[in-house]
Design an enzyme around this catalytic site. Structure first.
Site, short mmCIF file in Angstrom:
data_model
loop_
_atom_site.label_atom_id
_atom_site.label_comp_id
_atom_site.label_asym_id
_atom_site.label_seq_id
_atom_site.Cartn_x
_atom_site.Cartn_y
_atom_site.Cartn_z
N ARG A 1 0.82 -1.22 0.00
CA ARG A 1 0.00 0.00 0.00
C ARG A 1 0.85 1.26 0.00
O ARG A 1 0.45 2.31 -0.49
CB ARG A 1 -0.94 -0.02 1.21
CG ARG A 1 -1.65 1.28 1.44
CD ARG A 1 -2.91 1.21 2.29
NE ARG A 1 -2.89 0.31 3.41
CZ ARG A 1 -2.23 0.51 4.55
NH1 ARG A 1 -1.48 1.57 4.73
NH2 ARG A 1 -2.32 -0.37 5.52
N TYR B 1 -16.54 20.41 -10.35
CA TYR B 1 -17.11 19.09 -10.64
C TYR B 1 -18.19 18.75 -9.60
O TYR B 1 -17.95 18.87 -8.40
CB TYR B 1 -15.96 18.09 -10.58
CG TYR B 1 -16.26 16.67 -10.92
CD1 TYR B 1 -16.74 16.31 -12.17
CD2 TYR B 1 -16.00 15.66 -9.99
CE1 TYR B 1 -16.98 14.98 -12.48
CE2 TYR B 1 -16.23 14.32 -10.30
CZ TYR B 1 -16.73 14.00 -11.54
OH TYR B 1 -16.96 12.69 -11.86
N ASP C 1 -8.28 21.57 -9.58
CA ASP C 1 -8.63 20.38 -10.36
C ASP C 1 -8.23 20.70 -11.81
O ASP C 1 -8.94 21.39 -12.53
CB ASP C 1 -10.13 20.10 -10.23
CG ASP C 1 -10.54 18.83 -10.97
OD1 ASP C 1 -9.80 18.40 -11.88
OD2 ASP C 1 -11.61 18.29 -10.65
N LYS D 1 -9.13 10.41 -17.18
CA LYS D 1 -9.41 11.13 -18.41
C LYS D 1 -8.19 11.07 -19.34
O LYS D 1 -7.89 10.03 -19.88
CB LYS D 1 -9.82 12.57 -18.07
CG LYS D 1 -10.91 12.64 -16.97
CD LYS D 1 -12.27 12.23 -17.45
CE LYS D 1 -13.30 12.03 -16.34
NZ LYS D 1 -13.56 13.16 -15.49
C1 LIG Z 1 -14.09 13.01 -14.12
C2 LIG Z 1 -13.67 14.14 -13.29
C3 LIG Z 1 -13.34 13.96 -11.95
C4 LIG Z 1 -13.48 12.64 -11.25
O1 LIG Z 1 -12.68 11.65 -11.79
P1 LIG Z 1 -13.09 10.10 -11.60
O2 LIG Z 1 -11.84 9.39 -11.98
O3 LIG Z 1 -14.24 9.87 -12.52
O4 LIG Z 1 -13.46 9.91 -10.17
C5 LIG Z 1 -12.91 15.06 -11.25
N1 LIG Z 1 -12.82 16.27 -11.82
C6 LIG Z 1 -13.14 16.49 -13.10
C7 LIG Z 1 -13.01 17.85 -13.67
C8 LIG Z 1 -13.58 15.44 -13.87
O5 LIG Z 1 -13.93 15.65 -15.13
#
Ligand SMILES: *Cc1c(COP(=O)(O)O)cnc(C)c1O
Length: 397
Positions: A62, A117, A189, A214
């Site tokens: 971990r 988000y 973010d 993403k």
């Molecule tokens: C998709 C997304 C997230 C979350 O990511 P996951 O891997 O789906 O939990 C956070 N911030 C933004 C801007 C996103 O598009």
């Protein structure tokens, strides 16, 4: 050797080269180009002395493996000199929630941009509220006006640039300088741009988050998140990761490394094709507005141009007023744009959205149905043909 050659030999590597080379310890990998995918929990200590002293590069699965180390080193190199450490999380949302738990405590106040988000907001309004942290949402275009929202107990500011549905572009350097003067941390973010196109940590941000699900993964086949922190914030993030037991599966870590190697070529194409489709959509009679900060006409363009070196393939359009049936006819007639959540993979996507129900600091009244597009790596003329088919069905409905 001439002095110009001398200079060339010591020039820092460009980002594309960093992506292809960083985090590769070829000797430790016994000559293989890529790191091993280490499936492991227990790490054996050779002697009782080593065991008592927790001596050794790795102590427990971990806490890190040769696979996670390779990813962390590559991400650190991509983030730049301000990055003191990179944490790994099993999803983008887990990276955000771990970060918030790392820096906040009961009695603190948090500022969150209104275009964040939605699940980030749900965590603030749900878990953080329950643990005694108060959240205030602010207009992403607030600029230095954010100073008026600070309280004595404001501990952190969370921004997202641009918002991943409505694409308002906050002024991160201005917000960061106000936050720094007030002793608050700034969390960004940075999923839309990735550190390739936007180095948050160089602009006063303390913690930069990637939903690596993403663009870093890039193939719609993993859930993954990263937390990049500067020297001030990294000890808090590292601590929270240990205390909460946050880690990710080795196959996903490996796929994130593999995604990083091609990030620059993929994003260059998403940028080019996305902008071309955005311009094409801007000329369609059915389209009222295109929300894409790389367009000269976009209200966030000046900030984007100043702070970003590129754009990804994600943007939105506002259509002229139309019935739900007409929008559904458009969506149902598309063959290349799939309907589904997430983005950043090789494939094109489209979803309708409406921020009105959850905005609190700003009003979302676009004046027509809104669609978010992710422009993938398909041929851009084929994508235009697909969208033209959609508009024909839209007009016929
Ligand atoms: C998709 C997304 C997230 C979350 O990511 P996951 O891997 O789906 O939990 C956070 N911030 C933004 C801007 C996103 O598009």
């Amino acid at each position: 050797m001439s002095s110009s050659e001398d200079k060339r030999l010591s020039k820092p590597r460009q980002k594309e080269t960093v992506l292809a080379t960083a985090g590769r310890d070829t000797k430790a990998q016994k000559g293989f180009v890529n790191p091993p995918v280490v499936h492991g929990s227990t790490v054996l200590y050779p002697t009782a002395d080593d065991l008592h002293a927790h001596r050794g590069e790795y102590q427990y699965g971990r806490r890190g493996t040769p696979t996670t180390k390779a990813l962390q080193e590559a991400m650190m190199a991509l983030e730049g000199a301000q990055c003191a450490g990179v944490g790994i999380a099993p999803s983008g949302l887990a990276a955000i929630t771990t970060t918030l738990l790392a820096v906040l405590k009961a009695g603190d106040h948090l500022l969150v941009c209104d275009n964040a988000y939605r699940p980030t907001r749900n965590f603030c309004n749900g878990v953080l509220a329950r643990y005694g942290v108060e959240t205030t949402y602010f207009d992403p275009l607030i600029g230095s006006g954010i100073g008026q929202l600070f309280k004595a107990n404001t501990r952190a500011v969370l921004v997202e640039a641009p918002g991943s549905q409505s694409f308002e572009m906050p002024d991160i350097p201005v917000i960061a300088s106000v936050a720094q003067a007030r002793g608050a941390l700034v969390i960004d973010d940075n999923t839309w741009a990735t550190p390739l196109f936007h180095r948050s940590l160089d602009q006063g941000v303390d913690i930069s988050i990637q939903a690596a699900t993403k663009y870093i993964g890039g193939h719609s086949d993993i859930m993954f998140g990263t937390i990049s922190a500067n020297a001030k914030a990294w000890p808090m993030v590292a601590d929270a990761i240990q205390l909460l037991g946050v880690c990710a599966g080795p196959d996903d870590v490996f796929l994130a490394i593999r995604g990083l190697r091609t990030l620059a070529v993929r994003l260059a194409q998403h940028y080019r094709s996305g902008l071309e489709i955005a311009r094409w959509l801007g000329k369609r009679p059915e389209v009222n507005r295109v929300l894409h900060p790389a367009l000269e006409t976009d209200p966030g363009h000046a900030i984007w141009k100043r702070d970003f070196t590129g754009a990804s393939g994600l943007f939105s359009v506002v259509l002229n007023p139309a019935t739900q049936d007409a929008v559904d006819a458009l969506l149902n007639s598309l063959e290349l744009f799939g309907m589904g959540y997430s983005w950043g993979g090789f494939e094109s996507l489209i979803i309708p959205f409406d921020c009105a129900s959850y905005r609190t600091a700003t009003q979302w009244q676009p004046g027509g149905p809104s669609l978010r597009l992710h422009v993938g790596l398909e041929n851009v003329e084929d994508l235009k043909t697909d969208l033209a088919r959609g508009f024909a069905a839209f007009n016929a409905a």
